[in-house]
Write a protein that holds these residues in place. Sequence first.
Motif, PDB file in Angstrom:
ATOM      1  N   VAL A 137     -17.378  16.836  53.128  1.00 32.96           N
ATOM      2  CA  VAL A 137     -16.693  17.194  54.501  1.00 32.96           C
ATOM      3  C   VAL A 137     -15.229  15.987  54.445  1.00 32.96           C
ATOM      4  O   VAL A 137     -15.528  15.067  54.315  1.00 32.96           O
ATOM      5  CB  VAL A 137     -17.454  16.924  55.731  1.00 32.96           C
ATOM      6  N   VAL A 138     -14.283  16.737  54.861  1.00 30.40           N
ATOM      7  CA  VAL A 138     -13.112  16.120  55.241  1.00 30.40           C
ATOM      8  C   VAL A 138     -12.599  16.185  56.631  1.00 30.40           C
ATOM      9  O   VAL A 138     -12.561  17.412  56.975  1.00 30.40           O
ATOM     10  CB  VAL A 138     -11.948  16.158  54.369  1.00 30.40           C
ATOM     11  N   SER A 139     -12.501  15.326  57.454  1.00 27.58           N
ATOM     12  CA  SER A 139     -11.930  15.524  58.803  1.00 27.58           C
ATOM     13  C   SER A 139     -10.703  14.672  59.274  1.00 27.58           C
ATOM     14  O   SER A 139     -10.488  13.392  58.627  1.00 27.58           O
ATOM     15  CB  SER A 139     -13.337  14.893  59.677  1.00 27.58           C
ATOM     16  N   GLY A 140     -10.127  15.302  59.940  1.00 19.82           N
ATOM     17  CA  GLY A 140      -8.774  14.769  60.638  1.00 19.82           C
ATOM     18  C   GLY A 140      -8.627  14.863  61.601  1.00 19.82           C
ATOM     19  O   GLY A 140      -8.920  15.932  62.389  1.00 19.82           O
ATOM     20  N   LYS A 141      -7.867  13.816  62.642  1.00 19.61           N
ATOM     21  CA  LYS A 141      -7.467  14.170  63.784  1.00 19.61           C
ATOM     22  C   LYS A 141      -5.976  14.691  64.008  1.00 19.61           C
ATOM     23  O   LYS A 141      -5.302  14.092  63.487  1.00 19.61           O
ATOM     24  CB  LYS A 141      -7.699  12.819  64.789  1.00 19.61           C
ATOM     25  N   ARG A 161      -9.992  17.351  66.600  1.00 19.24           N
ATOM     26  CA  ARG A 161     -10.469  16.912  65.222  1.00 19.24           C
ATOM     27  C   ARG A 161     -10.792  18.198  64.327  1.00 19.24           C
ATOM     28  O   ARG A 161     -11.447  19.039  64.968  1.00 19.24           O
ATOM     29  CB  ARG A 161     -11.553  15.894  65.032  1.00 19.24           C
ATOM     30  N   ILE A 162     -10.475  18.218  63.363  1.00 19.29           N
ATOM     31  CA  ILE A 162     -10.827  19.295  62.248  1.00 19.29           C
ATOM     32  C   ILE A 162     -11.898  18.783  61.203  1.00 19.29           C
ATOM     33  O   ILE A 162     -11.768  17.876  60.692  1.00 19.29           O
ATOM     34  CB  ILE A 162      -9.594  19.873  61.481  1.00 19.29           C
ATOM     35  N   ILE A 187     -12.186  21.338  68.814  1.00 18.30           N
ATOM     36  CA  ILE A 187     -12.576  21.077  67.480  1.00 18.30           C
ATOM     37  C   ILE A 187     -12.338  22.468  66.687  1.00 18.30           C
ATOM     38  O   ILE A 187     -12.395  23.370  67.059  1.00 18.30           O
ATOM     39  CB  ILE A 187     -14.393  20.987  67.503  1.00 18.30           C
ATOM     40  N   ILE A 188     -11.873  22.295  65.419  1.00 19.93           N
ATOM     41  CA  ILE A 188     -11.883  23.329  64.500  1.00 19.93           C
ATOM     42  C   ILE A 188     -12.700  23.030  63.273  1.00 19.93           C
ATOM     43  O   ILE A 188     -12.602  21.892  62.849  1.00 19.93           O
ATOM     44  CB  ILE A 188     -10.241  23.663  64.010  1.00 19.93           C
TER      45      ILE A 188
END
Length: 274
Positions: free
Chosen positions: A266-270, A229-230, A176-177
């Motif tokens: 929040v925006v999250s991506g893998k 995931r970030i 995780i970041i």
Amino acid sequence: MNRREALLLLKKEFETLETAEIRHSLRAVLGISQAEIYLDPEKELTDAEEKQLQELICRRKQAEPLAYILGEWDFMGLTLSVNKNVLIPRQDTETLAEDAIAYAKKTGAKNALDICTGSGCIALSLKAALPNMEVTASDISKEALAIAKENAERNGLAVNFIESDLFDNIEGVFDIITANPPYIAFEEYMDLQPEIIFYEPQLALVAEENGLYFYRRIAEEAKKYLCGRIFLEVGFLQAEAVWEFLAENGYSEIYTIKDLGGIDRVVSGKYVNR
């Protein structure tokens, strides 16, 4: 003046503050719990307490944020020390922390990196919720890191701290970041409330490229350090641009999360570093 009268005075002076913030102010001045305010509302304040209360009112009228006056603020159930070297932890950021924690619990994530950590609120929330997780937190500011370390000790949480400009001094790969980087354009910054302009650190707020500079860098650089995931906190109307940065850099399963105000926060991506 007794406790009940002191509470009414604060309500009168600060009509725009939430009731919880007013109670927190009085608790801090008196050094007691919230329950004690109501259990003995007629107890008189000492001269020293009245003086401290008046000082709080005076400083708040000069636009100094309540959190800095009190020297602490609550975030995700933790009480964190704050001063002018770190941003005041906000409820919007809890949206990011909650999603990152949920993902970690679902996937069994073993480690996490929080960059631009500031007070350490995100990193410490992760560690508090997931005691077995190895958490690393970094910031470019020595002064901010000093506060983050103090908060780790204050809450009995073991977190690794690194002084670093984004990923410059980072090693390893993380499940995780997380990041709440500076994201306010300078033009917008000049229109913010006096509480922010005059007291909170500009270094942690303002970014070039219309506020998007750090997102572009993070999307490009994080790939080397991520196998999972970030999670990125974003400003108003920035989610689409940040989504595109992630997509252009090969992240998948991208999504956004709204805060309690209904704004994409929040925006999250893998990304899997092979």
